[in-house]
Scaffold this motif. Structure first.
Motif, PDB file in Angstrom:
ATOM      1  N   VAL A   1      62.542 -10.689 -27.874  1.00 30.97           N
ATOM      2  CA  VAL A   1      61.488  -9.687 -28.035  1.00 30.97           C
ATOM      3  C   VAL A   1      60.597  -9.636 -26.796  1.00 30.97           C
ATOM      4  O   VAL A   1      60.227  -8.557 -26.315  1.00 30.97           O
ATOM      5  CB  VAL A   1      60.658  -9.993 -29.291  1.00 30.97           C
TER       6      VAL A   1
ATOM      7  N   ASP B   1      61.018 -11.522 -23.501  1.00 34.00           N
ATOM      8  CA  ASP B   1      61.716 -11.417 -22.217  1.00 34.00           C
ATOM      9  C   ASP B   1      62.661 -10.217 -22.176  1.00 34.00           C
ATOM     10  O   ASP B   1      62.937  -9.664 -21.109  1.00 34.00           O
ATOM     11  CB  ASP B   1      62.509 -12.702 -21.941  1.00 34.00           C
ATOM     12  N   GLY B   2      63.175  -9.791 -23.330  1.00 34.78           N
ATOM     13  CA  GLY B   2      64.036  -8.611 -23.360  1.00 34.78           C
ATOM     14  C   GLY B   2      63.282  -7.346 -22.982  1.00 34.78           C
ATOM     15  O   GLY B   2      63.814  -6.474 -22.279  1.00 34.78           O
ATOM     16  N   LEU B   3      62.039  -7.240 -23.476  1.00 35.91           N
ATOM     17  CA  LEU B   3      61.246  -6.067 -23.097  1.00 35.91           C
ATOM     18  C   LEU B   3      60.906  -6.085 -21.608  1.00 35.91           C
ATOM     19  O   LEU B   3      60.786  -5.036 -20.983  1.00 35.91           O
ATOM     20  CB  LEU B   3      59.963  -6.021 -23.926  1.00 35.91           C
TER      21      LEU B   3
ATOM     22  N   LEU C   1      63.833  -4.504 -20.014  1.00 34.59           N
ATOM     23  CA  LEU C   1      63.825  -3.062 -20.279  1.00 34.59           C
ATOM     24  C   LEU C   1      62.788  -2.348 -19.416  1.00 34.59           C
ATOM     25  O   LEU C   1      63.063  -1.264 -18.861  1.00 34.59           O
ATOM     26  CB  LEU C   1      63.540  -2.808 -21.765  1.00 34.59           C
ATOM     27  N   ALA C   2      61.603  -2.914 -19.263  1.00 33.66           N
ATOM     28  CA  ALA C   2      60.571  -2.299 -18.433  1.00 33.66           C
ATOM     29  C   ALA C   2      60.987  -2.273 -16.961  1.00 33.66           C
ATOM     30  O   ALA C   2      60.680  -1.324 -16.230  1.00 33.66           O
ATOM     31  CB  ALA C   2      59.250  -3.051 -18.599  1.00 33.66           C
TER      32      ALA C   2
ATOM     33  N   VAL D   1      53.568  -2.331 -18.301  1.00 34.92           N
ATOM     34  CA  VAL D   1      54.209  -3.048 -19.405  1.00 34.92           C
ATOM     35  C   VAL D   1      54.935  -4.285 -18.878  1.00 34.92           C
ATOM     36  O   VAL D   1      54.863  -5.382 -19.469  1.00 34.92           O
ATOM     37  CB  VAL D   1      55.183  -2.119 -20.149  1.00 34.92           C
TER      38      VAL D   1
ATOM     39  N   TYR E   1      53.852  -8.189 -20.096  1.00 34.66           N
ATOM     40  CA  TYR E   1      54.752  -9.107 -20.797  1.00 34.66           C
ATOM     41  C   TYR E   1      55.165 -10.273 -19.912  1.00 34.66           C
ATOM     42  O   TYR E   1      55.479 -11.357 -20.418  1.00 34.66           O
ATOM     43  CB  TYR E   1      55.973  -8.346 -21.320  1.00 34.66           C
TER      44      TYR E   1
ATOM     45  N   SER F   1      56.221  -4.951 -28.485  1.00 33.21           N
ATOM     46  CA  SER F   1      57.587  -4.643 -28.040  1.00 33.21           C
ATOM     47  C   SER F   1      58.129  -3.412 -28.743  1.00 33.21           C
ATOM     48  O   SER F   1      58.830  -2.584 -28.145  1.00 33.21           O
ATOM     49  CB  SER F   1      58.497  -5.846 -28.290  1.00 33.21           C
TER      50      SER F   1
ATOM     51  N   PHE G   1      55.865  -0.312 -27.156  1.00 33.91           N
ATOM     52  CA  PHE G   1      56.123  -0.034 -25.742  1.00 33.91           C
ATOM     53  C   PHE G   1      57.605   0.189 -25.454  1.00 33.91           C
ATOM     54  O   PHE G   1      57.970   1.009 -24.612  1.00 33.91           O
ATOM     55  CB  PHE G   1      55.585  -1.185 -24.882  1.00 33.91           C
ATOM     56  N   GLY G   2      58.461  -0.540 -26.168  1.00 39.73           N
ATOM     57  CA  GLY G   2      59.898  -0.329 -25.953  1.00 39.73           C
ATOM     58  C   GLY G   2      60.333   1.073 -26.354  1.00 39.73           C
ATOM     59  O   GLY G   2      61.102   1.735 -25.640  1.00 39.73           O
ATOM     60  N   SER G   3      59.850   1.539 -27.508  1.00 36.57           N
ATOM     61  CA  SER G   3      60.203   2.898 -27.946  1.00 36.57           C
ATOM     62  C   SER G   3      59.663   3.944 -26.982  1.00 36.57           C
ATOM     63  O   SER G   3      60.346   4.935 -26.666  1.00 36.57           O
ATOM     64  CB  SER G   3      59.650   3.140 -29.356  1.00 36.57           C
TER      65      SER G   3
END
Length: 290
Positions: free
Chosen positions: A50, A52-54, A57-58, A76, A80, A128, A131-133
């Motif tokens: 959740v 480190d994955g975001l 993605l950022a 973002v 994170y 996450s 901001f991810g969406s």
């Protein structure tokens, strides 16, 4: 070319390996933190993805987006990254987190610090999701916008072309200048050869001129200036006056022709007449051959 491709592939693989090992180290700390704040075994295992994955993605979004959206993705990523760094730092300061012997919800001995750390750890999953969406939506919108603009531009150009074909603009008529009528040629008998030679370059220059000229009508015969044709006696009198002070050696046909402005043939006759008068004395009028 193959060497460059192999070098790039090796660099990408090495980067993936380094990132994977770094994630494994961070995964251990974030899993222990998630267990401390009340997550079960499955949730604690997924918690590092959740956070480190975001971050990953950022980072990808910053490479795709531009302008304000890119700045948002960078914010973002920075947020994170700092959060993951802080939780890893807390994991290193609290040895009890390693063995799971710490009390639930206790990340620091000082209560205000503990409350802030628990709030941070529990808010990261919710952040996450939001901001991810948002980043995914921005990336998809950024990719679809150029296509929409291109389709709209193509449709507009097609409509313009269709309108041009259905209703064409009438061609502007080009005004054709009226033909210029040249004056009638003067008979050769009335024009002296020297005058005809001198006027020839002017006529050629006028014919070669490309400037537009207004249409002119034919000049009537009565409005023309008549040319005066001198008789043989008049030419001889003018030649005598013009060469009165000349020595006999200067009595040449070319000099006489220039002095009285006549033809070379008449100038030769005048030369012989004037020389005869200088040597034999003045005589009667001599007829000059036309």
């Amino acid at each position: 070319m193959n060497l460059k491709r192999k070098g790039r592939a090796a660099l990408v693989l090495a980067l993936v390996g380094v990132v994977g090992m770094a994630f494994r180290v961070s995964w251990n700390a974030l899993r222990d933190v998630a267990t401390t704040i009340g997550a079960d075994a499955t949730a604690a295992t997924l918690y590092p993805f959740v956070v480190d994955g975001l971050m990953a993605l950022a980072l990808i979004a910053t490479l795709v987006l531009t302008d304000r959206d890119r700045k948002f993705a960078l914010k973002v990523l920075a947020t994170y990254t700092v959060a993951s760094l802080l939780l890893n730092y807390v994991h290193g300061l609290v040895p009890e987190l390693h063995g799971g012997s710490v009390d639930w919800g206790r990340l620091a001995d000082w209560d205000p610090a503990n409350w802030a750390l628990v709030l941070l750890a529990t808010s990261l999953p919710v952040g996450s999701i939001y901001f991810g969406s948002d980043l995914v939506a921005k990336v998809l919108h950024h990719q679809s916008t150029p296509r929409a603009n291109a389709e709209e531009s193509t449709e507009t150009e097609w409509n313009r072309s269709t309108a041009d074909l259905e209703e064409s603009t009438p061609a502007t008529p080009v005004a054709v200048p009226a033909p210029v009528e040249l004056p009638a040629p003067t008979p050769l008998a009335e024009v002296e050869p020297a005058a005809a030679i001198e006027s020839a370059p002017v006529a050629v220059a006028a014919a070669e001129s490309t400037r537009p000229r207004g249409a002119t009508g034919r000049v009537p015969q009565s409005a023309r200036t008549p040319r005066q044709v001198r008789t043989a006696d008049e030419l001889l009198i003018e030649a005598r006056k013009a060469t009165a002070g000349w020595p006999v050696e200067d009595l040449t046909a070319e000099g006489i022709r220039r002095a009285v402005r006549t033809s070379p043939a008449k100038a030769r006759v005048l030369r012989e007449t004037l020389r005869a008068e200088r040597t034999d004395g003045p005589g009667g009028d001599v007829e000059v051959v036309a």
